[in-house]
Design a protein around this motif. Structure first.
Motif, PDB file in Angstrom:
ATOM      1  N   SER A 195       0.832  -1.209   0.000  1.00  0.00           N
ATOM      2  CA  SER A 195       0.000   0.000   0.000  1.00  0.00           C
ATOM      3  C   SER A 195       0.865   1.257   0.000  1.00  0.00           C
ATOM      4  N   PHE A 196       1.923   1.265   0.796  1.00  0.00           N
ATOM      5  CA  PHE A 196       2.835   2.425   0.837  1.00  0.00           C
ATOM      6  C   PHE A 196       3.516   2.638  -0.519  1.00  0.00           C
ATOM      7  N   ILE A 197       4.014   1.568  -1.131  1.00  0.00           N
ATOM      8  CA  ILE A 197       4.712   1.682  -2.418  1.00  0.00           C
ATOM      9  C   ILE A 197       3.793   2.261  -3.480  1.00  0.00           C
ATOM     10  N   ASN A 198       2.553   1.789  -3.535  1.00  0.00           N
ATOM     11  CA  ASN A 198       1.619   2.299  -4.547  1.00  0.00           C
ATOM     12  C   ASN A 198       1.353   3.795  -4.356  1.00  0.00           C
ATOM     13  N   LYS A 199       1.150   4.211  -3.117  1.00  0.00           N
ATOM     14  CA  LYS A 199       0.881   5.628  -2.856  1.00  0.00           C
ATOM     15  C   LYS A 199       2.127   6.484  -3.099  1.00  0.00           C
ATOM     16  N   PHE A 200       3.296   5.987  -2.710  1.00  0.00           N
ATOM     17  CA  PHE A 200       4.521   6.754  -2.870  1.00  0.00           C
ATOM     18  C   PHE A 200       4.870   6.914  -4.358  1.00  0.00           C
ATOM     19  N   ASN A 201       4.704   5.856  -5.136  1.00  0.00           N
ATOM     20  CA  ASN A 201       4.955   5.952  -6.578  1.00  0.00           C
ATOM     21  C   ASN A 201       3.990   6.930  -7.238  1.00  0.00           C
ATOM     22  N   ILE A 220       6.740  13.034   1.927  1.00  0.00           N
ATOM     23  CA  ILE A 220       7.549  12.866   3.133  1.00  0.00           C
ATOM     24  C   ILE A 220       6.665  12.439   4.315  1.00  0.00           C
ATOM     25  N   THR A 221       5.479  13.050   4.437  1.00  0.00           N
ATOM     26  CA  THR A 221       4.550  12.679   5.523  1.00  0.00           C
ATOM     27  C   THR A 221       4.141  11.214   5.402  1.00  0.00           C
ATOM     28  N   LEU A 222       3.831  10.778   4.171  1.00  0.00           N
ATOM     29  CA  LEU A 222       3.476   9.360   3.950  1.00  0.00           C
ATOM     30  C   LEU A 222       4.625   8.449   4.350  1.00  0.00           C
ATOM     31  N   TRP A 223       5.836   8.800   3.977  1.00  0.00           N
ATOM     32  CA  TRP A 223       7.027   7.991   4.289  1.00  0.00           C
ATOM     33  C   TRP A 223       7.235   7.879   5.796  1.00  0.00           C
ATOM     34  N   LYS A 224       7.105   9.022   6.505  1.00  0.00           N
ATOM     35  CA  LYS A 224       7.291   9.014   7.958  1.00  0.00           C
ATOM     36  C   LYS A 224       6.209   8.173   8.648  1.00  0.00           C
ATOM     37  N   ASN A 225       4.971   8.313   8.216  1.00  0.00           N
ATOM     38  CA  ASN A 225       3.883   7.550   8.837  1.00  0.00           C
ATOM     39  C   ASN A 225       4.067   6.052   8.613  1.00  0.00           C
ATOM     40  N   TYR A 226       4.551   5.681   7.420  1.00  0.00           N
ATOM     41  CA  TYR A 226       4.778   4.258   7.147  1.00  0.00           C
ATOM     42  C   TYR A 226       5.864   3.696   8.048  1.00  0.00           C
ATOM     43  N   LEU A 230       5.801   0.760  10.808  1.00  0.00           N
ATOM     44  CA  LEU A 230       6.709  -0.369  10.593  1.00  0.00           C
ATOM     45  C   LEU A 230       7.628  -0.582  11.783  1.00  0.00           C
ATOM     46  N   GLU A 231       8.201   0.502  12.309  1.00  0.00           N
ATOM     47  CA  GLU A 231       9.186   0.408  13.394  1.00  0.00           C
ATOM     48  C   GLU A 231       8.545   0.360  14.772  1.00  0.00           C
ATOM     49  N   GLY A 232       7.287   0.802  14.865  1.00  0.00           N
ATOM     50  CA  GLY A 232       6.657   0.881  16.177  1.00  0.00           C
ATOM     51  C   GLY A 232       7.211   2.010  17.012  1.00  0.00           C
ATOM     52  N   ASN A 233       7.624   3.083  16.364  1.00  0.00           N
ATOM     53  CA  ASN A 233       8.186   4.248  17.050  1.00  0.00           C
ATOM     54  C   ASN A 233       7.634   5.506  16.385  1.00  0.00           C
ATOM     55  N   PHE A 238       9.593  13.082  14.597  1.00  0.00           N
ATOM     56  CA  PHE A 238      11.019  13.401  14.658  1.00  0.00           C
ATOM     57  C   PHE A 238      11.357  14.518  13.673  1.00  0.00           C
ATOM     58  N   THR A 239      12.412  15.280  14.023  1.00  0.00           N
ATOM     59  CA  THR A 239      12.986  16.235  13.076  1.00  0.00           C
ATOM     60  C   THR A 239      13.915  15.487  12.128  1.00  0.00           C
ATOM     61  N   THR A 240      14.444  16.219  11.134  1.00  0.00           N
ATOM     62  CA  THR A 240      15.355  15.590  10.172  1.00  0.00           C
ATOM     63  C   THR A 240      16.584  15.034  10.872  1.00  0.00           C
ATOM     64  N   ARG A 241      17.147  15.810  11.796  1.00  0.00           N
ATOM     65  CA  ARG A 241      18.336  15.339  12.519  1.00  0.00           C
ATOM     66  C   ARG A 241      18.014  14.124  13.382  1.00  0.00           C
ATOM     67  N   GLU A 242      16.860  14.130  14.028  1.00  0.00           N
ATOM     68  CA  GLU A 242      16.496  13.012  14.889  1.00  0.00           C
ATOM     69  C   GLU A 242      16.277  11.731  14.058  1.00  0.00           C
ATOM     70  N   ILE A 243      15.713  11.888  12.876  1.00  0.00           N
ATOM     71  CA  ILE A 243      15.516  10.716  12.016  1.00  0.00           C
ATOM     72  C   ILE A 243      16.872  10.168  11.577  1.00  0.00           C
ATOM     73  N   ALA A 244      17.793  11.067  11.161  1.00  0.00           N
ATOM     74  CA  ALA A 244      19.120  10.621  10.735  1.00  0.00           C
ATOM     75  C   ALA A 244      19.846   9.926  11.880  1.00  0.00           C
TER      76      ALA A 244
END
Length: 311
Positions: A195-201, A220-226, A230-233, A238-244
């Motif tokens: 579902s994520f791949i179809n929406k992201f494409n 970017i919002t879709l990617w973060k929510n996925y 997926l990670e359970g976190n 998170f900010t960009t630095r926190e994600i990195a």
């Protein structure tokens, strides 16, 4: 019924007067001279013999046709002047429609390691007819109305079937419960990823046509929510630095987010759109890698020491 039997037995001396020792035959007679179909009737059966003889009366296994055996009652042997008398009262019933029915029972005499059968004279009884004249079957059929019978639930069968189903379910869960959990978790992971791949494409295609910053922000919002799911976190907070930092400065993540920040905050999408497309595919590739990682973790880490947790 017992009173009739004992009254019946009191008549034995009178019947015995009609029998001479020379006749040496057992005697039997019905309590009444007629009987209805299915009605129980008493049959007195007795035999006078020398006291030294051993005799056996028919038991419940004997064929009393045309009658059916219901019960029996033996009476003690009476001996006088070396002459014994044994007696029994059989309770019988008949379903035969013969107008006159007869019964001739035998006694079995044990003699020199052999068995001698002595049969009594037939005793007769008449069948009472309750219906006079021929029945009009056509009229009976025309006036017959079928009575509805309500359906009844066989609770015993339902309880047995339910118990078997519960037992099978428990056994399946004991034997395959962990595998079922793993397969279900893997199914959910694959479904969410597709579902994520179809929406992201779809966002990538829209960006190629419009080069809109709004499309970039939505992707970017879709990617973060996925990844959050997926990670359970709470990666979507998170900010960009926190994600990195969370992903140990992964090259795909840091490069893609830096290019997106540059496009969004520098408003230079139209001049450097090729870099933005690269950022899209880097996030796409990273999401694929994280999906494979979590899938393998779910598949191989589900042991008694590391059980799978369904969130």
């Amino acid at each position: 019924m017992l009173k009739k039997i004992f009254f019946f037995i009191t008549l034995l001396p009178l019947f015995g007067l009609a029998q001479t020792p020379e006749s040496n035959l057992p005697q039997g007679l019905f309590q009444d001279d007629s009987v209805k179909i299915g009605q129980e009737i008493n049959f007195l059966f007795y035999y006078r013999h020398p006291a030294t003889e051993e005799i056996i009366f028919p038991d419940s296994t004997y064929n009393f046709a045309p009658f059916e055996f219901v019960s029996r009652q033996y009476f003690p042997t009476r001996t006088r002047n070396n002459l014994s008398r044994d007696s029994v009262v059989y309770t019988l019933r008949t379903f035969s429609i013969a107008p006159v029915q007869t019964l001739a029972l035998p006694i079995f005499k044990l003699q020199n390691q052999d068995t001698l059968q002595i049969k009594a004279q037939p005793a007769e009884i008449y069948l009472k007819q309750l219906v006079k004249g021929p029945a009009n079957l056509a009229q009976l059929k025309a006036q017959t109305q079928l009575a509805p019978i309500p359906e009844r639930v066989n609770f015993a069968y339902w309880l047995i079937a339910s118990g078997i189903l519960v037992l099978v379910a428990v056994l399946v869960w004991i034997l395959f419960g962990r595998k079922i959990i793993i397969q279900y978790r893997l199914y959910i992971l694959k479904k969410d990823h597709n579902s994520f791949i179809n929406k992201f494409n779809a966002y990538i295609e829209k960006f190629n046509k419009s080069e809109s910053l709004q499309i970039v922000e939505q992707a970017i919002t879709l990617w973060k929510n996925y990844l959050t799911n997926l990670e359970g976190n709470a990666i979507n907070s998170f900010t960009t630095r926190e994600i990195a930092a969370y992903y140990n400065d992964d090259e795909d993540v840091t490069t893609a987010l830096r290019l997106f920040d540059k496009a969004i905050y520098g408003n230079i999408v139209s001049d450097k759109s090729s870099e933005t497309i690269i950022a899209f595919f880097l996030l796409h590739h990273f999401a694929d890698r994280r999906y494979e990682f979590v899938k393998d973790l779910t598949k191989y880490a589900a042991t008694p020491e590391n059980p799978v947790q369904l969130d």
